[in-house]
Scaffold this active site. Structure first.
Site, PDB file in Angstrom:
ATOM      1  N   ARG A   1      -9.095  21.213  16.216  1.00  0.00           N
ATOM      2  CA  ARG A   1      -9.410  20.955  14.877  1.00  0.00           C
ATOM      3  C   ARG A   1     -10.786  20.910  13.951  1.00  0.00           C
ATOM      4  NH1 ARG A   1      -5.735  23.023  11.213  1.00  0.00           N
ATOM      5  NH2 ARG A   1      -3.415  23.183  12.379  1.00  0.00           N
TER       6      ARG A   1
ATOM      7  N   ARG B   1     -12.211  21.670   9.415  1.00  0.00           N
ATOM      8  CA  ARG B   1     -11.640  21.250   8.551  1.00  0.00           C
ATOM      9  C   ARG B   1     -12.479  20.102   7.739  1.00  0.00           C
ATOM     10  NH1 ARG B   1      -5.365  19.296  10.691  1.00  0.00           N
ATOM     11  NH2 ARG B   1      -4.891  20.549   9.238  1.00  0.00           N
TER      12      ARG B   1
ATOM     13  N   ARG C   1     -15.323  29.562   3.496  1.00  0.00           N
ATOM     14  CA  ARG C   1     -13.961  29.584   3.802  1.00  0.00           C
ATOM     15  C   ARG C   1     -14.137  30.273   1.615  1.00  0.00           C
ATOM     16  NH1 ARG C   1      -9.796  30.253   1.676  1.00  0.00           N
ATOM     17  NH2 ARG C   1      -7.640  28.319   2.501  1.00  0.00           N
TER      18      ARG C   1
ATOM     19  N   ASP D   1      -5.534  31.343  14.056  1.00  0.00           N
ATOM     20  CA  ASP D   1      -4.301  30.278  14.235  1.00  0.00           C
ATOM     21  C   ASP D   1      -3.440  30.606  14.920  1.00  0.00           C
ATOM     22  OD1 ASP D   1      -3.671  28.009  12.262  1.00  0.00           O
ATOM     23  OD2 ASP D   1      -1.989  28.676  12.778  1.00  0.00           O
TER      24      ASP D   1
ATOM     25  N   TYR E   1       8.538  27.770  13.686  1.00  0.00           N
ATOM     26  CA  TYR E   1       7.942  28.036  12.349  1.00  0.00           C
ATOM     27  C   TYR E   1       8.492  29.468  12.168  1.00  0.00           C
ATOM     28  CZ  TYR E   1       3.840  24.849  11.713  1.00  0.00           C
ATOM     29  OH  TYR E   1       2.663  23.499  11.907  1.00  0.00           O
TER      30      TYR E   1
HETATM   31  O1  CP3 Z   1      -9.049  23.666  16.610  1.00  0.00           O
HETATM   32  C1  CP3 Z   1      -9.643  24.982  15.965  1.00  0.00           C
HETATM   33  O2  CP3 Z   1     -10.763  24.254  15.354  1.00  0.00           O
HETATM   34  C2  CP3 Z   1      -9.734  25.920  15.658  1.00  0.00           C
HETATM   35  C3  CP3 Z   1      -8.923  27.200  14.755  1.00  0.00           C
HETATM   36  C4  CP3 Z   1      -7.418  26.129  14.107  1.00  0.00           C
HETATM   37  C5  CP3 Z   1      -7.089  26.380  13.258  1.00  0.00           C
HETATM   38  N1  CP3 Z   1      -6.094  26.489  13.617  1.00  0.00           N
HETATM   39  C6  CP3 Z   1      -7.195  26.938  11.761  1.00  0.00           C
HETATM   40  C7  CP3 Z   1      -7.182  26.531  11.169  1.00  0.00           C
HETATM   41  C8  CP3 Z   1      -7.018  26.241  15.789  1.00  0.00           C
HETATM   42  C9  CP3 Z   1      -6.256  25.845  17.469  1.00  0.00           C
HETATM   43  C10 CP3 Z   1      -5.188  25.951  15.205  1.00  0.00           C
HETATM   44  C11 CP3 Z   1      -4.012  25.346  15.502  1.00  0.00           C
HETATM   45  C12 CP3 Z   1      -2.982  25.282  14.663  1.00  0.00           C
HETATM   46  N2  CP3 Z   1      -2.612  25.653  13.503  1.00  0.00           N
HETATM   47  C13 CP3 Z   1      -2.002  24.204  15.196  1.00  0.00           C
HETATM   48  C14 CP3 Z   1      -2.222  23.466  16.586  1.00  0.00           C
HETATM   49  C15 CP3 Z   1      -2.504  22.184  15.976  1.00  0.00           C
HETATM   50  C16 CP3 Z   1      -2.381  21.276  15.356  1.00  0.00           C
HETATM   51  O3  CP3 Z   1      -2.786  21.364  14.614  1.00  0.00           O
HETATM   52  O4  CP3 Z   1      -0.552  21.177  15.866  1.00  0.00           O
HETATM   53  C17 CP3 Z   1      -0.967  24.801  14.307  1.00  0.00           C
HETATM   54  C18 CP3 Z   1       0.499  23.677  14.344  1.00  0.00           C
HETATM   55  C19 CP3 Z   1      -1.108  25.426  13.130  1.00  0.00           C
HETATM   56  C20 CP3 Z   1      -0.241  26.003  11.508  1.00  0.00           C
HETATM   57  C21 CP3 Z   1      -0.786  25.461  10.519  1.00  0.00           C
HETATM   58  N3  CP3 Z   1      -2.506  26.094  10.449  1.00  0.00           N
HETATM   59  C22 CP3 Z   1      -1.021  24.850  10.090  1.00  0.00           C
HETATM   60  C23 CP3 Z   1       0.298  24.122   9.514  1.00  0.00           C
HETATM   61  C24 CP3 Z   1      -1.369  24.924   8.746  1.00  0.00           C
HETATM   62  C25 CP3 Z   1      -1.598  24.544   7.251  1.00  0.00           C
HETATM   63  C26 CP3 Z   1      -2.320  23.033   7.574  1.00  0.00           C
HETATM   64  C27 CP3 Z   1      -3.700  22.682   7.928  1.00  0.00           C
HETATM   65  O5  CP3 Z   1      -3.646  21.874   9.349  1.00  0.00           O
HETATM   66  O6  CP3 Z   1      -4.962  23.192   7.792  1.00  0.00           O
HETATM   67  C28 CP3 Z   1      -2.788  25.966   9.085  1.00  0.00           C
HETATM   68  C29 CP3 Z   1      -4.129  26.340   8.210  1.00  0.00           C
HETATM   69  C30 CP3 Z   1      -4.963  26.140   9.109  1.00  0.00           C
HETATM   70  N4  CP3 Z   1      -5.525  27.042  10.782  1.00  0.00           N
HETATM   71  C31 CP3 Z   1      -6.389  26.604   8.111  1.00  0.00           C
HETATM   72  C32 CP3 Z   1      -7.426  26.256   9.581  1.00  0.00           C
HETATM   73  C33 CP3 Z   1      -8.891  25.806   9.724  1.00  0.00           C
HETATM   74  C34 CP3 Z   1      -7.159  25.605   7.249  1.00  0.00           C
HETATM   75  C35 CP3 Z   1      -6.532  26.376   6.437  1.00  0.00           C
HETATM   76  C36 CP3 Z   1      -8.247  26.798   5.490  1.00  0.00           C
HETATM   77  O7  CP3 Z   1      -9.173  27.240   5.521  1.00  0.00           O
HETATM   78  O8  CP3 Z   1      -7.193  26.187   4.365  1.00  0.00           O
END
Ligand code: CP3
Length: 349
Positions: free
Chosen positions: A26, A30, A39, A76, A152
Site C-alpha cells: 500500500r 495511502r 485523488r 485494486d 468480498y
Molecule cells: O499497494 C499499493 O499501494 C497498490 C495499490 C493497491 C490498492 N489496493 C489501492 C487502494 C493494492 C495492492 C490494493 C490491494 C487491496 N485492495 C487489498 C489487499 C491488500 C490488503 O490491504 O489486504 C484489499 C483487501 C483491497 C480491497 C480494498 N480496496 C479495501 C478494503 C479498500 C478500502 C479501505 C482501504 O484499504 O483504503 C480499498 C480502497 C483502496 N485501494 C484505496 C487504495 C489507494 C483507498 C482509496 C482512496 O483513495 O479512497
C-alpha cells in the site's frame, strides 16, 4: 529492458544482493500528500484505477519520493469481480460495497470467467508505468487470492469475521468451489495479461486467509492459490497469506519463490518451516507510529532477525493511512543503510 536496480528480482530468486531490498504494501496512495492531490482531482477512486495516466502517476510517486526498490501498480484486487460481472462501489471512508452480492448457484449465471482483454485498462497502466520508470526499479503486478475475492463477492462488503462468506463454505460447498474456480480462471488470465504488459514479478494478496482454520484453508484457499502458481511460470511469485501462520508447512510446498509474513509470524520459526522460501515482511505497520529513533531500532532489529539474504523488507500488512511520511522514509532508509553496512562488514570491506 535492463533494470538499473534489480535487487528485488534478485532477492526473490534467492540470488545474493549487496543489501536488502525494501518496498511497502500500500505504498501507492495511502500516506503521500502528493497522492491526495491527484485523488482530489480525479474525485473517484475507480476513475483513477481506470485512467492509465493517473494510475501510472501515483504508482511512480513512492519510487520518486520514498526511494523504494519496487513500484506496485496502482489498482485494486476488486477489479476481478467487476470484470466477472459483479460490480463494486468504493464508498468514501467505508470501503468497498457490492450492491449485488453472490449468494447461490443461480447467481453464478450472472457471472463469467473474465478474459484477459477485459482488464485492458490495467495493462495500459502497466505499459505506461514501465515506460516512465525507464528501468529504475521493477514493477510488481498483483491480484487477490481467490478466497479473499470470494469473501468480498459473497459478504458484499468488508467485515471483521467474514461470517457471511464462511457460511457459504459450510452450507453451500459446491457453490463455493464453483465460484472459486471461476475466480481462479479469471485471475490466471488477468495475471498473464499483466505479465505480458510488463509486470516483472507478481504478488497474490490473501488478506483474509486468517479467518479460516487449517482444513478450510487448504480446501478453499490454498488449493486455488496452487492452481494460480502452477499456471504462472513467467515471473517470480510472492504469496501473502495474511494470518495463515498455521499453513506455513503447506505454503513451503507451493510453487512460488517468496512468502510474505505478517507480524504474527515469528522469523526463526518461519525460516524453519519454510526453508526453501525467500521471506518478505514483516514489521507491524503500527511500529511506524513510534518515534524516529524507535523506527530506526525496529528496522535494524528486522534486518538482524532476517539476516542479509533471502529477505525482502516490507511491513506485515499495508501501510495505515495516518502514518507520517518521515517515519516511512526512516524505515526505508534504515533498512538500506543498515543492511549495506552488515553486508560489507561480513565481506570484510
Ligand atoms: O499497494 C499499493 O499501494 C497498490 C495499490 C493497491 C490498492 N489496493 C489501492 C487502494 C493494492 C495492492 C490494493 C490491494 C487491496 N485492495 C487489498 C489487499 C491488500 C490488503 O490491504 O489486504 C484489499 C483487501 C483491497 C480491497 C480494498 N480496496 C479495501 C478494503 C479498500 C478500502 C479501505 C482501504 O484499504 O483504503 C480499498 C480502497 C483502496 N485501494 C484505496 C487504495 C489507494 C483507498 C482509496 C482512496 O483513495 O479512497
Amino acid at each position: 529492458m535492463t533494470l538499473s536496480n534489480d535487487l528485488l528480482l534478485k532477492a526473490a530468486k534467492g540470488v545474493p544482493t549487496d543489501r536488502t531490498p525494501v518496498w511497502l504494501m500500500r505504498q501507492a496512495g495511502r500516506v503521500l500528500p502528493e497522492y491526495r492531490v491527484v485523488r482530489e482531482k480525479a474525485k473517484d477512486f475507480k476513475v483513477m484505477v481506470k485512467t492509465p495516466e493517473l494510475a501510472a502517476e501515483v504508482t511512480i510517486q513512492p519510487v520518486d519520493i520514498l526511494q523504494v526498490d519496487a513500484a506496485i501498480i496502482f489498482s485494486d484486487i476488486l477489479v476481478i469481480p467487476e470484470a466477472m460481472g459483479c460490480n463494486y462501489l468504493m464508498e468514501e471512508n467505508k470501503g468497498p460495497v457490492f450492491p449485488q452480492r453472490i449468494q447461490s448457484i443461480a447467481d453464478l449465471n450472472t457471472l463469467h470467467v473474465s478474459a484477459a482483454e477485459e482488464l485492458d485498462y490495467v495493462y495500459q497502466a502497466i505499459k505506461l508505468t514501465r515506460r516512465e520508470l525507464n528501468g529504475r526499479v521493477p514493477l510488481i503486478g498483483f491480484a487477490g487470492a481467490p478466497w479473499t475475492i470470494f469473501s468480498y463477492m459473497t459478504e458484499g462488503k468488508g467485515s471483521k469475521t467474514f461470517s457471511a462468506a464462511k457460511k457459504m463454505l459450510y452450507l453451500q460447498p459446491e457453490f463455493s468451489h464453483r465460484l472459486l474456480d471461476m475466480i481462479t480462471e479469471s485471475t490466471i488470465n488477468y495475471l498473464k495479461g499483466q505479465i505480458k504488459a510488463g509486470a516483472d514479478i507478481i504478488q497474490i494478496f490473501d488478506s483474509w486467509a486468517g479467518v479460516l482454520g487449517p482444513e478450510q484453508y487448504n480446501e478453499f484457499s490454498l488449493k486455488y492459490i496452487k492452481k494460480i502458481c502452477d499456471a504462472i511460470e513467467e515471473v517470480p511469485k510472492i504469496v501473502f497469506p495474511k494470518g495463515a501462520f498455521f499453513a506455513r508447512t503447506e505454503l513451503e510446498k507451493l510453487n512460488c519463490q517468496v512468502v510474505g509474513l505478517d507480524w504474527n509470524m515469528g522469523i526463526a520459526e518461519s525460516r524453519a518451516l519454510m526453508p526453501s522460501k525467500v521471506l518478505q515482511g514483516n514489521l507491524d505497520p503500527c511500529a511506524l507510529y513510534g518515534t524516529l529513533s524507535d523506527v530506526k531500532a525496529e528496522a535494524r532489529k528486522l534486518v538482524d532477525g532476517f539476516g542479509t539474504s533471502k529477505h525482502i523488507a516490507n511491513l506485515g500488512h499495508g501501510l495505515y493511512p495516518d502514518t507520517e511520511v518521515d517515519k516511512v522514509r526512516c524505515f526505508i532508509d534504515t533498512v538500506k543503510e543498515y543492511s549495506t553496512s552488515k553486508k560489507s562488514a561480513r565481506a570484510g570491506v
